[in-house]
Design a protein around this motif. Structure first.
Motif, short mmCIF file in Angstrom:
data_model
loop_
_atom_site.label_atom_id
_atom_site.label_comp_id
_atom_site.label_asym_id
_atom_site.label_seq_id
_atom_site.Cartn_x
_atom_site.Cartn_y
_atom_site.Cartn_z
N VAL A 184 0.85 -1.20 0.00
CA VAL A 184 0.00 0.00 0.00
C VAL A 184 0.88 1.25 0.00
N ILE A 185 1.88 1.26 0.87
CA ILE A 185 2.78 2.41 0.94
C ILE A 185 3.55 2.57 -0.36
N GLY A 186 3.99 1.45 -0.93
CA GLY A 186 4.69 1.50 -2.22
C GLY A 186 3.79 2.04 -3.32
N ALA A 187 2.52 1.63 -3.31
CA ALA A 187 1.58 2.13 -4.32
C ALA A 187 1.34 3.62 -4.14
N LEU A 188 1.24 4.08 -2.89
CA LEU A 188 1.07 5.51 -2.63
C LEU A 188 2.30 6.30 -3.08
N ASP A 189 3.48 5.73 -2.84
CA ASP A 189 4.71 6.39 -3.29
C ASP A 189 4.78 6.45 -4.82
N GLN A 190 4.36 5.38 -5.49
CA GLN A 190 4.33 5.37 -6.95
C GLN A 190 3.35 6.43 -7.47
N LEU A 191 2.18 6.53 -6.85
CA LEU A 191 1.22 7.57 -7.24
C LEU A 191 1.81 8.95 -7.02
N HIS A 192 2.53 9.12 -5.92
CA HIS A 192 3.16 10.41 -5.64
C HIS A 192 4.17 10.77 -6.71
N ARG A 193 5.03 9.81 -7.10
CA ARG A 193 6.03 10.08 -8.14
C ARG A 193 5.35 10.45 -9.46
N ARG A 239 1.17 -0.69 14.67
CA ARG A 239 2.58 -0.40 14.87
C ARG A 239 2.85 1.06 14.52
N ALA A 240 3.53 1.76 15.42
CA ALA A 240 3.74 3.21 15.27
C ALA A 240 4.53 3.55 14.02
N GLU A 241 5.60 2.79 13.70
CA GLU A 241 6.41 3.12 12.54
C GLU A 241 5.65 2.88 11.23
N GLU A 242 4.81 1.84 11.22
CA GLU A 242 3.99 1.60 10.02
C GLU A 242 2.95 2.70 9.85
N ARG A 243 2.33 3.08 10.95
CA ARG A 243 1.33 4.15 10.93
C ARG A 243 1.98 5.45 10.46
N GLN A 244 3.19 5.73 10.95
CA GLN A 244 3.92 6.94 10.56
C GLN A 244 4.22 6.92 9.06
N ALA A 245 4.71 5.78 8.55
CA ALA A 245 5.06 5.68 7.13
C ALA A 245 3.82 5.86 6.26
N LEU A 246 2.71 5.26 6.66
CA LEU A 246 1.47 5.39 5.90
C LEU A 246 0.96 6.83 5.93
N THR A 247 1.03 7.45 7.08
CA THR A 247 0.58 8.85 7.21
C THR A 247 1.45 9.78 6.38
N GLU A 248 2.76 9.57 6.40
CA GLU A 248 3.66 10.42 5.61
C GLU A 248 3.43 10.25 4.12
N ALA A 249 3.20 9.01 3.68
CA ALA A 249 2.92 8.77 2.26
C ALA A 249 1.62 9.47 1.85
N ARG A 250 0.61 9.39 2.70
CA ARG A 250 -0.66 10.06 2.43
C ARG A 250 -0.47 11.57 2.36
N ASP A 251 0.27 12.12 3.31
CA ASP A 251 0.46 13.57 3.36
C ASP A 251 1.25 14.09 2.15
N ARG A 252 2.27 13.33 1.73
CA ARG A 252 3.03 13.74 0.54
C ARG A 252 2.14 13.77 -0.69
N LEU A 253 1.34 12.74 -0.86
CA LEU A 253 0.45 12.67 -2.01
C LEU A 253 -0.60 13.77 -1.95
N THR A 254 -1.15 14.01 -0.78
CA THR A 254 -2.17 15.05 -0.62
C THR A 254 -1.60 16.42 -0.94
N GLU A 255 -0.39 16.69 -0.48
CA GLU A 255 0.25 17.98 -0.75
C GLU A 255 0.49 18.17 -2.26
N THR A 256 0.97 17.13 -2.91
CA THR A 256 1.22 17.20 -4.35
C THR A 256 -0.08 17.39 -5.12
#
Length: 166
Positions: free
Chosen positions: A6-15, A90-107
């Motif tokens: 999911v995070i990889g897909a969000l990162d791909q969408l962001h790119r 898990r906090a680190e997974e939640r953080q990574a998912l939230t950061e991926a969402r925020d990057r995509l939302t900002e873009t």
């Protein structure tokens, strides 16, 4: 792990959206310079990117379904990333998912803003073109509408640079 997908897909969408944002910036410059051939080329590149984004979105949706299956949940059609964040413990997974969402939302927000600006520039360009055409050919008149000769207004017709009836 399904969450990594999911995070990889969000990162791909962001790119892909960053690439689209760059095309929008190029498009803005082409509109300002009135370079129609280059504008057309950029629009074709945008169309290709949009197809790639649609494919990446399908991959993201598949990754979300896999994540939900791994959690033992039935796949809903409208699962947002915010919903997924609530399912991650898990906090680190939640953080990574939230950061991926925020990057995509900002873009996406920047892309929306730039797209609106390009629409305004195109509208201004069309208005200026129409104005220029009116200067050259004269303002459009209602010559095709029948009026009784006696009831016609006495206002003089605008002199045109070109004889449109020739």
């Amino acid at each position: 792990m399904p969450l990594d997908q999911v995070i990889g897909a969000l990162d791909q969408l962001h790119r892909l959206h960053l690439d689209l944002l760059e095309r929008e910036r190029e498009k803005k410059e082409k509109i300002i310079r009135n370079d129609l051939e280059a504008l057309n080329a950029v629009s074709e590149q945008e169309a290709e990117l949009i197809e790639q984004i649609a494919e990446a979105e399908q991959q993201r949706a598949a990754a979300v379904r896999a994540f939900l299956r791994a959690k033992g949940l039935h796949s809903r059609t409208n699962v947002t990333v915010s919903d997924l964040v609530k399912m991650v413990f898990r906090a680190e997974e939640r953080q990574a998912l939230t950061e991926a969402r925020d990057r995509l939302t900002e873009t996406l927000g920047e892309l929306k803003r730039l797209n609106a600006l390009n629409q305004q520039l195109l509208q201004q360009s069309l208005t200026m073109l129409e104005y220029s055409m009116d200067l050259i050919a004269g303002a459009p008149e209602e010559e095709g509408i029948y009026r009784h000769p006696v009831k016609q207004p006495a206002a003089p017709k605008r002199q045109r640079l070109y004889d449109l009836k020739a």
